[in-house]
Design a protein around this motif. Sequence first.
Motif, PDB file in Angstrom:
ATOM      1  N   ALA A 240       0.775  -1.333   0.121  1.00 29.78           N
ATOM      2  CA  ALA A 240       0.015  -0.052   0.039  1.00 29.78           C
ATOM      3  C   ALA A 240       0.848   1.154   0.178  1.00 29.78           C
ATOM      4  CB  ALA A 240      -1.060  -0.049   1.088  1.00 29.78           C
ATOM      5  N   ASP A 241       1.941   1.184   0.762  1.00 34.74           N
ATOM      6  CA  ASP A 241       2.741   2.266   0.881  1.00 34.74           C
ATOM      7  C   ASP A 241       3.287   2.706  -0.394  1.00 34.74           C
ATOM      8  OD1 ASP A 241       4.272   4.335   2.178  1.00 34.74           O
ATOM      9  OD2 ASP A 241       6.273   2.862   1.834  1.00 34.74           O
ATOM     10  N   LEU A 242       3.841   1.427  -1.308  1.00 36.48           N
ATOM     11  CA  LEU A 242       4.621   1.613  -2.538  1.00 36.48           C
ATOM     12  C   LEU A 242       3.672   2.262  -3.453  1.00 36.48           C
ATOM     13  CD1 LEU A 242       6.826   0.928  -4.435  1.00 36.48           C
ATOM     14  CD2 LEU A 242       5.753  -1.349  -4.775  1.00 36.48           C
ATOM     15  N   GLU A 243       2.246   1.724  -3.549  1.00 36.18           N
ATOM     16  CA  GLU A 243       1.422   2.505  -4.507  1.00 36.18           C
ATOM     17  C   GLU A 243       1.098   3.665  -4.182  1.00 36.18           C
ATOM     18  OE1 GLU A 243      -1.594   2.807  -7.450  1.00 36.18           O
ATOM     19  OE2 GLU A 243       0.271   1.204  -7.062  1.00 36.18           O
ATOM     20  N   GLU A 244       1.317   4.184  -2.953  1.00 41.24           N
ATOM     21  CA  GLU A 244       0.690   5.421  -2.494  1.00 41.24           C
ATOM     22  C   GLU A 244       1.843   6.337  -3.013  1.00 41.24           C
ATOM     23  OE1 GLU A 244       0.137   8.264   1.544  1.00 41.24           O
ATOM     24  OE2 GLU A 244       0.057   6.059   1.723  1.00 41.24           O
ATOM     25  N   TYR A 245       2.999   5.720  -2.759  1.00 42.12           N
ATOM     26  CA  TYR A 245       4.385   6.833  -3.374  1.00 42.12           C
ATOM     27  C   TYR A 245       4.131   6.674  -4.772  1.00 42.12           C
ATOM     28  CZ  TYR A 245       9.328   7.996  -3.885  1.00 42.12           C
ATOM     29  OH  TYR A 245      10.257   8.788  -4.073  1.00 42.12           O
ATOM     30  N   ARG A 246       3.936   5.741  -5.522  1.00 46.22           N
ATOM     31  CA  ARG A 246       3.905   5.776  -7.039  1.00 46.22           C
ATOM     32  C   ARG A 246       2.855   6.869  -7.338  1.00 46.22           C
ATOM     33  NH1 ARG A 246       0.871   4.272 -11.292  1.00 46.22           N
ATOM     34  NH2 ARG A 246      -0.702   3.482  -9.936  1.00 46.22           N
ATOM     35  N   LEU A 247       1.648   6.978  -6.836  1.00 42.28           N
ATOM     36  CA  LEU A 247       0.863   8.022  -7.355  1.00 42.28           C
ATOM     37  C   LEU A 247       1.238   9.239  -6.796  1.00 42.28           C
ATOM     38  CD1 LEU A 247      -2.577   6.186  -5.977  1.00 42.28           C
ATOM     39  CD2 LEU A 247      -1.863   6.305  -8.302  1.00 42.28           C
ATOM     40  N   GLN A 248       1.922   9.515  -5.877  1.00 42.49           N
ATOM     41  CA  GLN A 248       2.479  10.689  -5.570  1.00 42.49           C
ATOM     42  C   GLN A 248       3.454  11.022  -6.616  1.00 42.49           C
ATOM     43  OE1 GLN A 248       4.901  10.946  -1.736  1.00 42.49           O
ATOM     44  NE2 GLN A 248       4.626  13.104  -1.723  1.00 42.49           N
ATOM     45  N   LEU A 249       4.276  10.534  -7.064  1.00 39.65           N
ATOM     46  CA  LEU A 249       5.289  10.477  -7.974  1.00 39.65           C
ATOM     47  C   LEU A 249       4.498  11.004  -9.375  1.00 39.65           C
ATOM     48  CD1 LEU A 249       7.959   7.955  -7.531  1.00 39.65           C
ATOM     49  CD2 LEU A 249       8.119  10.146  -6.783  1.00 39.65           C
TER      50      LEU A 249
END
Length: 280
Positions: A240-249
């Motif tokens: 979940a943290d990885l996906e959230e970071y991807r969307l932020q980028l």
Amino acid sequence: MAAVQTEVKGMGEAMKQAEAGMALFAKDTQEEAKLDVPSAEAFKQEQEAAMKAKEEEANALTGKENKKARTEISKQVAAMKVDPKYIDACKVVKGLAPPSGNFQLAGAPKKLDAKAAPAESAPAAAEAAEGAQDSKKAKDAKPKKVESAGLSKAERDELEKLKADIISRKSELKAAGKTGGECNKDEQVVAWVARMNELKIKEDPSLAAAGKDGKDAGKAKKKGGNLSSAQQATLEKMKADLEEYRLQLVKEFGYSKRDIEADPDYVDKKKAIQAMEGGK
């Protein structure tokens, strides 16, 4: 003969009483049907206009700095939607009885008089109160979420400032034509990210163990072992943290898929997940 007359007379009295009861019932029904529809319609429109105005106000407050204000306005709108008077207005406009008795010209719902309440209701009320108390105890007994007691107010403020500074710096570098990888290798960004990670680990020590858990779980997976429930929960959190970071980028920095795959933080997070899954 006298007995027959007495019986007939008794039946006549019973019929009269029944007719009187039906008349009272019809009167109550007629009174309950008298609803103040115009007032209900006016209040409904006024309330909905106010809610719409607040929603537009919230939509105008963009950016992370206005998140708290948006949340507060959303709470106000939610409270307006469950206002008993507004609910009654919606019901009355549709021709239904108002649950709380608003907009009713006559025949308001009769509330049970506490003095006239049947004695049998006392045990039921006591039982309900006891049930509510037990429910509260059970709720209090649930394990509470670990609070970020490891950070002082100054450190928490520093963490929030670092997040904002990193976003701002990366935006400037991106505008200057730098790629995602180049933005992450910027000396200032590297220093800020290192400090931010220190504070995050201090705030939640479980983050420091996440990498080690991932490696240990990866070894167990290669040996044919299964993840424990705690490890599985950690894995889901990391994903979940990885996906959230991807969307932020993508949203905040306009990264392309290639930029994302080259981002050091993204690569590290992805490697940790792969290690936990068994080196996929």
